[in-house]
Write an enzyme that holds these catalytic residues in place. Structure first.
Site, PDB file in Angstrom:
ATOM      1  N   GLU A   1      -4.684 -12.627  -1.727  1.00 55.92           N
ATOM      2  CA  GLU A   1      -3.742 -12.306  -0.652  1.00 55.92           C
ATOM      3  C   GLU A   1      -4.396 -12.681   0.667  1.00 55.92           C
ATOM      4  O   GLU A   1      -5.287 -11.976   1.151  1.00 55.92           O
ATOM      5  CB  GLU A   1      -3.392 -10.812  -0.652  1.00 55.92           C
ATOM      6  CG  GLU A   1      -2.491 -10.398  -1.799  1.00 55.92           C
ATOM      7  CD  GLU A   1      -1.996  -8.956  -1.692  1.00 55.92           C
ATOM      8  OE1 GLU A   1      -2.267  -8.291  -0.672  1.00 55.92           O
ATOM      9  OE2 GLU A   1      -1.343  -8.503  -2.647  1.00 55.92           O
TER      10      GLU A   1
ATOM     11  N   GLN B   1       5.244   3.542  -1.639  1.00 57.46           N
ATOM     12  CA  GLN B   1       4.581   2.663  -2.596  1.00 57.46           C
ATOM     13  C   GLN B   1       5.211   2.806  -3.978  1.00 57.46           C
ATOM     14  O   GLN B   1       5.366   1.827  -4.700  1.00 57.46           O
ATOM     15  CB  GLN B   1       3.073   2.974  -2.650  1.00 57.46           C
ATOM     16  CG  GLN B   1       2.279   1.999  -3.506  1.00 57.46           C
ATOM     17  CD  GLN B   1       2.302   0.582  -2.955  1.00 57.46           C
ATOM     18  OE1 GLN B   1       2.348   0.376  -1.747  1.00 57.46           O
ATOM     19  NE2 GLN B   1       2.263  -0.413  -3.833  1.00 57.46           N
TER      20      GLN B   1
HETATM   21 ZN   LIG Z   1      -1.311  -5.400   1.664  1.00 57.47          ZN
END
Ligand SMILES: [Zn+2]
Length: 295
Positions: free
Chosen positions: A259, A176
């Site tokens: 999203e 990340q």
């Molecule tokens: Zn995601």
């Protein structure tokens, strides 16, 4: 003559009381020696008994007993961090297993902190306010999440004939970190913060979230929004215990742009509540928590 008699009675009384007191002290010392090697719970019970005894005996005895009581209490404090009865010691131990209370949300839910992670009403919470420790690494998707996702993918395939899969599931802190840094270089920090989580703040690190892809459709991008598979997911994911984590128009609550491909496992009960008959409620709104970086 009368005075002498009174003095005599007083002397006898004092003698009697002293002998009684001394006997008590000896008895107590023995008890204390015996309890010293026992677990703290037992010594806590002794404390309670001692207090009752000293209350019923004479002043001289009480003073001595009080000293002993304090000594015993200090001992149990160092080992168990509680002072009174056995029951309290047990309650404290149970509480520690469930993590410590970190606060209460604006809607009255308990926020607990356990092993570096935050839970709201028992649900692990990862957003801009609540982060995961850098060394938290489950290594893959959580098993319940994985099986529920596979069930959902199979049902989608049966309904549409098209393949759906988790393109991005578990992501480590380090992965990340490099992803986020790449986006910052491209769009600047402010821009990147709208769609990419800083390391430790990604739900992917929890192993409870994943991004889906569907054959023939734009993958993990806004091009997937409002497509047929996105609509199917929007209407059906909750049945498998998933929530659309970043719904449309809720950026000020979740801290992220919509999203249509990112789903988070919360279990069927909460998922149904958050689905809210198609008008998604965010975890932030439902629990009354924020999603904002400190800086
Ligand atoms: Zn995601």
């Amino acid at each position: 003559m009368k005075n002498k008699k009174i003095i005599y009675i007083i002397i006898v009384l004092i003698l009697g009381l002293t002998v009684f007191g001394v006997t008590k002290i000896f008895t107590k010392d023995n008890n204390e020696e015996k309890t010293e090697n026992k677990p703290s719970t037992t010594s806590s019970t002794t404390v309670t008994t001692t207090t009752t005894t000293s209350a019923t005996t004479t002043t001289t005895t009480t003073t001595t007993q009080k000293k002993t009581t304090t000594k015993t209490t200090t001992k149990s404090t160092t080992t168990t961090k509680t002072t009174t009865t056995t029951k309290k010691v047990e309650e404290k131990t149970e509480k520690e297993d469930n993590g410590s209370l970190a606060g209460t949300s604006s809607k009255g839910y308990e926020i607990t902190y356990k092993n570096g992670k935050y839970y709201v009403d028992g649900y692990l919470i990862v957003n801009k306010t609540y982060k995961l420790p850098s060394d938290y690494n489950p290594g893959s998707l959580d098993s319940k999440t994985k099986s529920a996702a596979n069930e959902m993918f199979a049902d989608f395939k049966a309904a549409t004939g098209t393949k759906m899969w988790a393109q991005s599931g578990f992501r480590s802190y380090d992965t990340q970190k490099s992803i986020y840094e790449r986006y910052v270089r491209r769009d600047g920090q402010k821009g990147a913060d709208r769609y990419s989580a800083r390391p430790g703040h990604s739900e992917h690190q929890s192993g409870l979230a994943f991004d889906v892809c569907v054959t023939g459709y734009s993958c993990i991008s806004s091009g997937f929004n409002d497509t047929a598979p996105a609509k199917w997911l929007d209407a059906n994911a909750y049945k498998y215990g998933f929530i659309l984590r970043y719904p449309k128009g809720k950026e000020n609550e979740t801290g992220y742009k919509h999203e249509s491909w990112h789903f988070r496992y919360v279990g069927e009960e909460l998922a149904k509540k958050l689905y809210n008959d198609g008008d998604w409620i965010t975890m932030e709104d439902y629990f009354g928590i924020t999603s904002k970086y400190a800086d």
